[in-house]
Enzyme design. Structure first.
Site, PDB file in Angstrom:
ATOM      1  N   HIS A 271      -7.180  -8.927  -1.253  1.00  9.84           N
ATOM      2  CA  HIS A 271      -8.505  -8.547  -1.282  1.00  9.84           C
ATOM      3  C   HIS A 271      -8.592  -7.095  -1.740  1.00  9.84           C
ATOM      4  CE1 HIS A 271      -6.107  -7.319   2.303  1.00  9.84           C
ATOM      5  NE2 HIS A 271      -6.868  -6.309   2.272  1.00  9.84           N
TER       6      HIS A 271
ATOM      7  N   TYR B 141      -0.182 -10.077   1.255  1.00  4.35           N
ATOM      8  CA  TYR B 141       1.003  -9.480   2.098  1.00  4.35           C
ATOM      9  C   TYR B 141       0.935  -9.761   3.499  1.00  4.35           C
ATOM     10  CZ  TYR B 141      -2.928  -5.856   3.603  1.00  4.35           C
ATOM     11  OH  TYR B 141      -4.224  -5.685   4.011  1.00  4.35           O
TER      12      TYR B 141
ATOM     13  N   ARG C 175      -2.215 -11.749   4.730  1.00  2.73           N
ATOM     14  CA  ARG C 175      -3.730 -11.471   4.394  1.00  2.73           C
ATOM     15  C   ARG C 175      -3.740 -12.083   2.926  1.00  2.73           C
ATOM     16  NH1 ARG C 175      -7.144  -7.915   5.645  1.00  2.73           N
ATOM     17  NH2 ARG C 175      -8.292  -9.712   5.353  1.00  2.73           N
TER      18      ARG C 175
ATOM     19  N   HIS D  43     -10.809  -3.673  -0.724  1.00  2.00           N
ATOM     20  CA  HIS D  43     -11.591  -3.051   0.419  1.00  2.00           C
ATOM     21  C   HIS D  43     -12.733  -2.246  -0.195  1.00  2.00           C
ATOM     22  CE1 HIS D  43      -8.744  -3.335   3.861  1.00  2.00           C
ATOM     23  NE2 HIS D  43      -7.764  -3.312   2.761  1.00  2.00           N
TER      24      HIS D  43
ATOM     25  N   TYR E 122       0.685  -1.293  -0.022  1.00  3.38           N
ATOM     26  CA  TYR E 122       0.090   0.102   0.050  1.00  3.38           C
ATOM     27  C   TYR E 122       0.926   1.277  -0.125  1.00  3.38           C
ATOM     28  CZ  TYR E 122      -4.120  -2.718   1.473  1.00  3.38           C
ATOM     29  OH  TYR E 122      -5.162  -3.774   1.718  1.00  3.38           O
TER      30      TYR E 122
END
Lengths: 258, 166
Positions: A179, A166, A176, A181, A126
């Protein structure tokens, strides 16, 4: 003491067994995760211990929350729904589209309402100062988008790249699953929803306490998009379909329920 | 036909580049003579500030609400992230209802929480149904200069009353 995946797995299993037993005893299905879900360690000090106070249409017919913000053209631009076109070059990764419909709990389309998305890049990183994962940033990908659902059938479609998995620090070797959000508004503030969409067949599902916080199998399955070949575009992108259903009462529900 | 809802998930830690927007805390236009300030901190069950919460505000009051601020009109929707000390601030107009609706998101919170910041403490069906110490948690307290303080305690002593809409 190091918290291992096997420790988390045991906690997840125990909660799952307790839920199965409650269901067998006639308890209703839980569509949302409990806020007190210890396998996700950050929840431990961040959930209320007092019961929620129930507000119903009968005890609060004038509740402000039965209305909600209505977003419009000033809130989005045409570039916001294509996350691959926000920089000068092409982002790295597998180009995808994610399409579906935004519905209320009666199956009616939620029209012209705001959807916001954010995600990691193809490497699982991110562009956030708190993300310390040793994976490359992509100068051609930020990973944030927004759009309004269609005025006819509540449909939406984002073009993006498939995000990477990640690591995080819930426990040793915690990862994780990939995905995206999603943030969603209905016609009432009570219908507000923030959630995450997953990709089918991800081997990390079973190890992730955030996904597993949705203990009900059928509810958890509703967070996984379907690959839909009819949505794939030749020479361009792979297509996924994911419909979203909002919970909660709304003013329109009350009017029509009379 | 009844549809089963899509489950909630935590907002996570990394929404900061996606959800906050310019002027998100400025529901009242700059310099509005009647503007009030609503502010406070979010605390966890150990009494520590929550530096990665996202708070939304809805009061409607005849506006459609929007993300965009045109510099002229009041809008009934606000959204702010807490700072490193768990503090947040919005500038708005006194609501027509006695309260402003508040929705809390945070890393570690699997499902958002609704509450209300009451700026008017008069008779109210919801307030009157609560025990005195619980009622207290919904009252925004007026300080100086039209500023109201509303702290949110997610857990433990002084835990805020959170609402469930059925």
């Amino acid at each position: 003491m190091t918290l291992r995946q096997s420790d988390i797995d045991a906690e997840v299993s125990a909660i799952r067994e307790a839920y199965a037993k409650a269901r067998a005893g006639g308890a209703p299905a839980a569509h949302h995760p409990p806020r007190d879900y210890a396998p996700y360690r950050s929840s431990v000090l961040r959930h209320p211990e007092q019961p929620l106070f129930a507000v119903t249409a009968s005890n609060a017919p004038e509740a402000v929350e039965l209305t909600g913000p209505v977003f419009g053209p000033a809130d989005v631009t045409e570039f916001d729904s294509d996350l691959t076109r926000q920089h000068t070059g092409e982002p790295l990764g597998e180009r995808i589209t994610v399409s579906g419909r935004l519905l209320d709990s009666h199956g009616r389309p939620v029209r012209g309402q705001l959807i916001e998305v954010w995600q990691a890049n193809a490497s699982g990183r991110y562009p956030h100062r708190r993300d310390q994962h040793q994976a490359p940033l992509d100068p051609n990908f930020t990973g944030a988008g927004r759009m309004l659902t269609s005025e006819t059938d509540g449909s939406y479609s984002f073009t993006t790249i498939r995000p990477g998995a990640y690591p995080w620090r819930n426990h040793e070797n915690a990862w994780r699953p990939a995905h995206i959000h999603f943030s969603l508004f209905g016609t009432a503030f009570t219908q507000r929803l923030i959630t995450q969409m997953y990709f089918p067949g991800d081997p990390l599902f079973a190890y992730d306490p955030i996904l597993q916080s949705v203990t009900d199998d059928a509810a958890r399955a509703r967070l996984v998009a379907a690959y839909d070949h009819s949505l794939s575009r030749p020479e361009f992108s792979l297509g996924y379909r994911w419909d979203i259903v909002l919970d909660g009462p709304s003013a329109t529900w009350i009017e029509e329920g009379r | 036909m009844t549809q089963l809802p899509t489950p909630s998930h935590t907002v996570g830690p990394f929404y900061g580049y996606a959800l906050p927007f310019e002027g998100g805390g400025d529901m009242a236009p700059p310099g509005h003579p009647s503007a009030i300030t609503l502010h406070g901190c979010v605390y966890d069950g150990a009494g520590a500030p929550v530096p990665d919460a996202l708070i939304e505000f809805w009061q409607g009051d005849g506006t459609p609400g929007s993300l965009h601020r045109n510099g002229v009109d009041f809008t009934g929707f606000g959204r702010v992230a807490t700072d490193g000390a768990g503090h947040w601030t919005v500038h708005t107009l006194a609501p027509k209802a006695p309260y402003i609706s508040v929705c809390v998101f945070a890393r570690g919170l699997t499902h958002h929480l609704f509450t209300r910041a009451y700026v008017n403490h008069g008779p109210d069906a919801l307030l009157d149904a609560l025990a005195a110490d619980r009622r207290e948690t919904l009252l925004a307290r007026q300080g100086s200069d039209r500023a109201y303080r509303f702290d949110i305690r997610l857990q433990g002593e002084g835990e805020t009353v959170f609402l469930e809409f059925r």
